[in-house]
Motif scaffolding. Structure first.
Motif, mmCIF file in Angstrom:
data_model
loop_
_atom_site.group_PDB
_atom_site.id
_atom_site.type_symbol
_atom_site.label_atom_id
_atom_site.label_comp_id
_atom_site.label_asym_id
_atom_site.label_seq_id
_atom_site.Cartn_x
_atom_site.Cartn_y
_atom_site.Cartn_z
ATOM 1 N N HIS A 1 0.729 -1.235 0.076
ATOM 2 C CA HIS A 1 0.026 0.004 0.025
ATOM 3 C C HIS A 1 0.638 1.292 -0.115
ATOM 4 C CE1 HIS A 1 0.356 -0.574 4.575
ATOM 5 N NE2 HIS A 1 0.170 0.686 4.577
ATOM 6 N N LEU A 2 0.109 2.246 -0.397
ATOM 7 C CA LEU A 2 0.625 3.790 -0.317
ATOM 8 C C LEU A 2 0.317 4.614 0.710
ATOM 9 C CD1 LEU A 2 2.308 6.085 -1.822
ATOM 10 C CD2 LEU A 2 0.119 6.405 -3.244
ATOM 11 N N VAL A 3 0.920 5.003 1.412
ATOM 12 C CA VAL A 3 0.683 5.969 2.945
ATOM 13 C C VAL A 3 0.469 7.415 2.450
ATOM 14 C CG1 VAL A 3 1.227 6.357 5.255
ATOM 15 C CG2 VAL A 3 1.819 4.325 4.264
ATOM 16 N N HIS A 4 -0.547 7.865 2.560
ATOM 17 C CA HIS A 4 -0.751 9.493 2.307
ATOM 18 C C HIS A 4 -1.566 10.020 3.568
ATOM 19 C CE1 HIS A 4 -3.010 12.212 -0.522
ATOM 20 N NE2 HIS A 4 -2.538 12.856 0.466
ATOM 21 N N PHE A 5 -0.437 11.042 4.230
ATOM 22 C CA PHE A 5 -0.698 11.725 5.119
ATOM 23 C C PHE A 5 -1.790 12.639 4.885
ATOM 24 C CE2 PHE A 5 -0.209 15.480 7.911
ATOM 25 C CZ PHE A 5 -0.816 15.194 8.926
ATOM 26 N N THR A 6 -2.872 12.784 5.743
ATOM 27 C CA THR A 6 -3.769 14.006 5.586
ATOM 28 C C THR A 6 -4.303 14.411 7.097
ATOM 29 O OG1 THR A 6 -6.089 14.768 4.604
ATOM 30 C CG2 THR A 6 -5.502 12.331 4.936
ATOM 31 N N LEU A 7 -4.893 15.376 7.234
ATOM 32 C CA LEU A 7 -5.408 15.712 8.371
ATOM 33 C C LEU A 7 -6.746 15.192 8.716
ATOM 34 C CD1 LEU A 7 -4.198 19.497 8.697
ATOM 35 C CD2 LEU A 7 -3.456 17.930 9.967
ATOM 36 N N ARG A 8 -7.395 14.879 7.641
ATOM 37 C CA ARG A 8 -8.771 14.391 7.779
ATOM 38 C C ARG A 8 -8.873 13.382 6.734
ATOM 39 N NH1 ARG A 8 -9.228 19.752 9.186
ATOM 40 N NH2 ARG A 8 -10.507 20.044 11.218
ATOM 41 N N PRO A 9 -8.487 12.234 6.982
ATOM 42 C CA PRO A 9 -8.901 11.125 5.933
ATOM 43 C C PRO A 9 -10.076 10.706 5.561
ATOM 44 C CG PRO A 9 -7.678 10.360 7.857
ATOM 45 C CD PRO A 9 -7.921 11.732 8.262
ATOM 46 N N GLU A 10 -11.224 11.337 6.084
ATOM 47 C CA GLU A 10 -12.692 11.097 5.648
ATOM 48 C C GLU A 10 -12.817 12.009 4.546
ATOM 49 O OE1 GLU A 10 -12.773 13.732 9.030
ATOM 50 O OE2 GLU A 10 -11.697 12.159 8.643
ATOM 51 N N GLU A 11 -12.348 13.131 4.571
ATOM 52 C CA GLU A 11 -12.319 13.860 3.335
ATOM 53 C C GLU A 11 -11.680 13.451 2.082
ATOM 54 O OE1 GLU A 11 -12.392 18.127 6.029
ATOM 55 O OE2 GLU A 11 -11.012 17.915 4.536
ATOM 56 N N ALA A 12 -10.426 12.756 2.102
ATOM 57 C CA ALA A 12 -9.760 12.176 1.196
ATOM 58 C C ALA A 12 -10.809 11.115 0.734
ATOM 59 C CB ALA A 12 -8.609 11.755 1.591
ATOM 60 N N LYS A 13 -11.247 10.289 1.349
ATOM 61 C CA LYS A 13 -12.360 9.299 1.152
ATOM 62 C C LYS A 13 -13.580 9.701 0.182
ATOM 63 C CE LYS A 13 -15.169 7.647 4.079
ATOM 64 N NZ LYS A 13 -16.649 7.859 3.529
ATOM 65 N N GLU A 14 -14.065 10.993 0.528
ATOM 66 C CA GLU A 14 -15.085 11.614 0.153
ATOM 67 C C GLU A 14 -14.614 12.269 -1.232
ATOM 68 O OE1 GLU A 14 -18.393 11.659 0.544
ATOM 69 O OE2 GLU A 14 -17.642 10.100 2.554
ATOM 70 N N SER A 15 -13.466 12.587 -1.372
ATOM 71 C CA SER A 15 -12.969 13.064 -2.727
ATOM 72 C C SER A 15 -12.912 11.780 -3.783
ATOM 73 C CB SER A 15 -11.532 13.731 -2.370
ATOM 74 O OG SER A 15 -11.740 15.134 -1.801
ATOM 75 N N PHE A 16 -12.241 10.843 -3.289
ATOM 76 C CA PHE A 16 -12.523 9.910 -4.187
ATOM 77 C C PHE A 16 -13.394 9.091 -4.408
ATOM 78 C CE2 PHE A 16 -7.922 9.188 -4.596
ATOM 79 C CZ PHE A 16 -7.600 7.965 -5.349
ATOM 80 N N ALA A 17 -14.587 9.191 -3.544
ATOM 81 C CA ALA A 17 -15.744 8.718 -3.699
ATOM 82 C C ALA A 17 -16.492 9.550 -5.027
ATOM 83 C CB ALA A 17 -16.923 8.654 -2.773
#
Length: 260
Positions: A7-23
């Motif tokens: 896997h690729l590790v991507h640091f972000t302050l709010r992982p749930e926002e990255a999840k929504e962006s990918f959705a």
């Protein structure tokens, strides 16, 4: 040797926002869980061959800063520069054998360290992590190795439904690194994997690069300074779309086709 890209590790302050962006890009991204001992939590997006993206952030920043886990220490360090890709993980079925292989190549393994979290269903997931001591991260930091508590068939059975995105099963295929000196970075990874088979050079919109196939993906090393030897883009193939998306200071190149 059974090493595979994990896997690729991507640091972000709010992982749930990255999840929504990918959705919003048409992917099926999911909540992961909390790493209670590390003070972190994650969201995930799975692809073919059990490869995935992990968006990781702080649930308890103070606890994370006290963690002795080397990945969390890297993330705490990276967080000072803001969000973005941090690291990659290589999967192994035998972490003790991997430790001996690294030693035989003159490298200094650190660990292994246990890891665990609870999923949304409350069930525990376990793994072990092994790191490589690295004094020159600017030439691309070494990946870490991971052995999961469940075998691949069991994990595939449980996670297979999350690998399908818009009716397709894309593949995470390319990781691009920003390296101070691409030649040195390539040399490090050749030493790590014990082979230079398939090593090549090329050029794309990010500039000239040196490449090495490793664990089922292609690692590309670009002459880009100031990013601490970290990944800066990844390519996902078989998506049915061709575009570049910026998510939490990470560049995701989506490619319609499936071949490199």
């Amino acid at each position: 040797m059974d090493w595979k890209f994990d896997h690729l590790v991507h640091f972000t302050l709010r992982p749930e926002e990255a999840k929504e962006s990918f959705a919003g890009l048409g992917f099926q991204a999911i909540e992961g869980g909390r790493h209670e001992e590390w003070g972190t939590y994650n969201c995930l997006c799975y692809f073919r061959d059990l490869r995935y993206i992990e968006w990781i952030g702080f649930a308890d920043r103070e606890r994370a800063e006290r963690s002795g886990n080397l990945l969390i220490r890297q993330i705490v360090k990276d967080a000072k520069d803001g969000e973005g890709f941090s690291q990659i993980a290589i999967r192994t079925r035998d972490i003790k054998e991997t430790e001996e292989i690294l030693k035989s190549r003159g490298l200094q393994p650190v660990g292994p360290f246990p890891g665990s979290r609870r999923g949304k269903d409350g069930r525990p997931l376990t793994w072990s992590m092994l790191f490589v001591r690295d004094e020159k991260e600017d030439d691309c930091r070494y990946p870490f190795f991971i052995q999961w508590g469940a075998d691949e068939r069991e994990r595939e059975a449980g996670l297979g439904k999350f690998m399908i995105h818009g009716g397709a099963k894309p593949s995470l295929s390319v990781i691009g690194y920003a390296a101070e000196r691409p030649e040195n970075a390539l040399r490090k990874f050749v030493r790590l994997f014990g082979t230079d088979a398939g090593a090549a050079s090329g050029q794309d919109e990010y500039g000239r690069y040196l490449a090495l196939p490793a664990g089922g993906v292609e690692l590309r090393f670009y002459e880009i300074s100031g990013k601490g030897g970290r990944p800066f883009f990844c390519e996902i193939r078989g998506t049915g779309q061709s575009r570049v998306a910026r998510v939490k200071n990470g560049t995701y190149r989506l490619v319609s086709g499936v071949s490199l």
